[in-house]
Motif scaffolding. Structure first.
Motif, PDB file in Angstrom:
ATOM      1  N   GLN A 150      76.999  46.086  57.593  1.00 46.45           N
ATOM      2  CA  GLN A 150      76.698  45.731  58.975  1.00 46.45           C
ATOM      3  C   GLN A 150      75.574  44.700  59.030  1.00 46.45           C
ATOM      4  O   GLN A 150      75.640  43.722  59.794  1.00 46.45           O
ATOM      5  N   GLN A 151      74.552  44.908  58.209  1.00 47.83           N
ATOM      6  CA  GLN A 151      73.452  43.951  58.184  1.00 47.83           C
ATOM      7  C   GLN A 151      73.889  42.616  57.615  1.00 47.83           C
ATOM      8  O   GLN A 151      73.468  41.558  58.105  1.00 47.83           O
ATOM      9  N   GLY A 195      68.947  44.079  61.545  1.00 44.45           N
ATOM     10  CA  GLY A 195      69.229  45.492  61.774  1.00 44.45           C
ATOM     11  C   GLY A 195      68.196  46.469  61.256  1.00 44.45           C
ATOM     12  O   GLY A 195      68.423  47.680  61.299  1.00 44.45           O
TER      13      GLY A 195
END
Length: 378
Positions: free
Chosen positions: A194-195, A148
Motif C-alpha cells: 500500500q505504501q 502512509g
C-alpha cells in the motif's frame, strides 16, 4: 557540545580503558562488510548510510569514515546539529541529508555546512526556496512525502497542491523524492505494498527525480522497493533486518564490563536495592561496574557471560552496578578487573532486545558515553 559529539569529532575514545568501568568494542570491518552485503543485494542501486543518533550510538564519524572506504558518499542524519558535526568530522564531498528537516531560521547554518535539506512540509519548502534565492544559487534537497506512516513528509493533500506548480521548486536542486516504510520488517504486511503504491502515485505529481523508499528491512522486500537509493541504518550495525529469520548481517559490537568486587554470601542474605532477591543458599557474587546510567535498561537481558558460562543478574540493576551470581564458576576463577560479556558472541543485540521487550535500535542508541570505545579493523 555533548559527549557524543565530542566522541565523534575526536576520532578516539573519550574515556581511557583503565578509567572506564566497561568497554565497548566496535568492529568497523564488520560495518563495511554489512554495507557490502547490502550493496550486493541491491545490485546497481546506490546505497547510503544512515548515521543518525551518533551512528546508532557507535560513533557517526568513525562509521561514516569506514563507509567512505566502501565508496559510500551519501549519509543521512536526523538533526541539523548532527549534520553540522558530521560535516566537520568527514569534510566536504559526501552529501549529508537532515531527515527531520531544518528548524525554522536554521537554513543559513545548513547552507554554510553544505547540508542537504529533507523537505517535509510546505513551510520547509518555502524556507529552503527563500534560502536558495538569498544564496543566489540552487540548493540541494530531498522531498519527502508521507506514503502512509504519518510521521514525516508532505501530506498527500500538500503534494496534490504542488502538482504542476514549477515555481514551487525554483532554486531547489531536487536530488531525491523519498518516503519511509512503516512495516518493512513484516514482509507479509499489506501496508508495505500500500505504501509503495502510494509513493509511486505521489512522486508522479512532483518534478521528476530519483526515488528512495527502502530502509534496512525494505531492501529485503525485493527489487520493487529498491528504486534509485536505499537508506539502511540498523542492518549496518548488525541488527537483524529480517526478524524471525537468520540474521544476514555480521555482528558489530561487543560490550564487556569490569568486575569491581567479588564476595560470598549465606542463605537468606538480601541482595541489591529493596532486597529484591534473597539468597536461597550460599552464593558467590560479583559486582560489575555497569548499570542503567550506561544505558542498560533495568528490564534488559538479565545475564552476563564469562568464558561461555552464563552468570545471572541478581536483584535490580543499579545506576552504576549489577550483581551477578558467579556460583557456576570455580572459586577464584573470576577476579576484580576481569571482564564479563554483556553483548557479543554469547548474546547478540537482538537477543538483549528480546529480553527487554524492545528492539535492537533502542539497545544500541541507549549505550552511554562512559564506556571506553575500542574501534577495531579500521
Amino acid at each position: 557540545m555533548n559527549d557524543a559529539s565530542k566522541r565523534s569529532l575526536s576520532g578516539d575514545a573519550a574515556v581511557s580503558e583503565a578509567a572506564a568501568g566497561a568497554i565497548l568494542t566496535i568492529d568497523l570491518g564488520a560495518i563495511r562488510e554489512n554495507y557490502r552485503r547490502l550493496k550486493a543485494r541491491l545490485g546497481g542501486v546506490r546505497c547510503a548510510g544512515v548515521v543518525k543518533a551518533d551512528g546508532y550510538g557507535l560513533g557517526a564519524a568513525q562509521v561514516a569514515s569506514a563507509l567512505m572506504r566502501e565508496a559510500c558518499d551519501i549519509f543521512f542524519v536526523a538533526l541539523l546539529a548532527e549534520g553540522i558535526d558530521l560535516r566537520k568530522a568527514i569534510g566536504t564531498g559526501p552529501d549529508i541529508y537532515v531527515l527531520n528537516g531544518l528548524p525554522p531560521g536554521s537554513e543559513p547554518e545548513a547552507r554554510a555546512a553544505g547540508l542537504c535539506a529533507v523537505i517535509n512540509s510546505g513551510a520547509q519548502l518555502k524556507a529552503w526556496r527563500a534560502a536558495a534565492h538569498g544564496a543566489g544559487r540552487r540548493l540541494p534537497a530531498a522531498i519527502q512525502v508521507d506514503s502512509g506512516m504519518s510521521r514525516l513528509g508532505l501530506a498527500p493533500a500538500e503534494v496534490e497542491t504542488l502538482e504542476g506548480d514549477s515555481s514551487a521548486f525554483e532554486g531547489i536542486d531536487i536530488r531525491y523524492v523519498m518516503s519511509h516504510l512503516a512495516c518493512a520488517d513484516e514482509p507479509r504486511n499489506p501496508a508495505n505494498e500500500q505504501q509503495r503504491l502510494a509513493f509511486e502515485r505521489l512522486r508522479a505529481m512532483l518534478p521528476e527525480a530519483p526515488a528512495s523508499l527502502a530502509n534496512s528491512s525494505g531492501i529485503f522486500l525485493g527489487e520493487r522497493y529498491h528504486h534509485d537509493l536505499a537508506r539502511p541504518g540498523a542492518a549496518l550495525y548488525g541488527i537483524n533486518p529480517t526478524p524471525g529469520e537468520p540474521n544476514p548481517m555480521r555482528p558489530v559490537v561487543r560490550l564487556q564490563a569490569k568486575v569491581a568486587q567479588t564476595r560470598r554470601v549465606e542463605k537468606g542474605t538480601g541482595i541489591g536495592y529493596g532486597h529484591a532477591y534473597r539468597a536461597e543458599g550460599p552464593l558467590s557474587l560479583a559486582t560489575i561496574s555497569f548499570g542503567y546510567a550506561d544505558g542498560w535498561l533495568r528490564r534488559s537481558a538479565s545475564a552476563a557471560w564469562f568464558e561461555g558460562v552464563r552468570l545471572p543478574f541478581l536483584g535490580r540493576v543499579s545506576m552504576d552496578s549489577v550483581i551477578l551470581d558467579i556460583s557456576a564458576l570455580s572459586p577464584g576463577k573470576l577476579r576484580e578487573g576481569d571482564l564479563v560479556e554483556l553483548l557479543g558472541p554469547s548474546q547478540s543485540v537482538d537477543d538483549a532486545a528480546g529480553h527487554a521487550g524492545t528492539i535492537g535500535y533502542e539497545i544500541l542508541a541507549s549505550l552511554g558515553p562512559r564506556f571506553h570505545r575500542r574501534y577495531i579493523n579500521r
